[in-house]
Write a protein that holds these residues in place. Structure first.
Motif, PDB file in Angstrom:
ATOM      1  N   ARG A  99       2.759   1.115  -1.111  1.00 50.94           N
ATOM      2  CA  ARG A  99       2.100   2.127  -1.947  1.00 50.94           C
ATOM      3  C   ARG A  99       3.072   3.254  -2.287  1.00 50.94           C
ATOM      4  NH1 ARG A  99      -1.309   5.601   1.296  1.00 50.94           N
ATOM      5  NH2 ARG A  99       0.635   6.709   1.355  1.00 50.94           N
ATOM      6  N   LYS A 144       5.634   2.189  -4.846  1.00 50.42           N
ATOM      7  CA  LYS A 144       5.075   2.162  -6.198  1.00 50.42           C
ATOM      8  C   LYS A 144       4.980   3.563  -6.782  1.00 50.42           C
ATOM      9  CE  LYS A 144       2.602  -2.175  -5.623  1.00 50.42           C
ATOM     10  NZ  LYS A 144       1.309  -2.852  -5.533  1.00 50.42           N
ATOM     11  N   TRP A 158       8.239  -6.208  -3.541  1.00 54.29           N
ATOM     12  CA  TRP A 158       6.975  -5.607  -3.150  1.00 54.29           C
ATOM     13  C   TRP A 158       6.016  -6.656  -2.599  1.00 54.29           C
ATOM     14  CZ3 TRP A 158       5.768  -2.135  -7.980  1.00 54.29           C
ATOM     15  CH2 TRP A 158       6.664  -1.076  -8.017  1.00 54.29           C
ATOM     16  N   ALA A 177       7.013   4.793 -10.038  1.00 51.15           N
ATOM     17  CA  ALA A 177       6.316   5.405 -11.173  1.00 51.15           C
ATOM     18  C   ALA A 177       6.971   6.722 -11.569  1.00 51.15           C
ATOM     19  CB  ALA A 177       4.843   5.613 -10.841  1.00 51.15           C
TER      20      ALA A 177
END
Length: 95
Positions: free
Chosen positions: A15, A18, A82, A22
């Motif tokens: 998480r 990510k 991932w 981003a």
């Protein structure tokens, strides 16, 4: 450490990866738009600013990868990706 705990902790690592990715892409996108659309400014900032922001985003992502992308069991680099099923260092099941 129990297998379920390892999976739960690695899910948090994913998480966070990510989120960092981003941030990198958000900081990189204005530079790409400026090059493709031949625009001089995005949000009032020029190419130099957005290029440096993209570099900063890349440094943040690499720092995360080097310092925080760890297997919860052995605390070593688990391997790329991932969607990693197991740690390449200790063989712990990650997902």
């Amino acid at each position: 450490m129990k297998n379920e705990q390892i999976k739960k902790e690695f899910a948090q690592v994913i998480r966070n990866a990510k989120i960092v990715a981003a941030i990198f892409f958000i900081l990189l996108t204005p530079s790409i738009v400026m090059i493709v659309k031949d625009v001089n400014q995005v949000f009032g900032q020029g190419q130099d600013f957005w290029f440096r922001a993209g570099i900063a985003g890349f440094v943040i992502y690499m720092g995360f990868t080097i310092f925080l992308w760890k297997c919860p069991k052995c605390k070593k680099f688990p391997g790329r990706g991932w969607f990693r099923k197991e740690c390449q260092s200790c063989g712990a099941e990650l997902s």
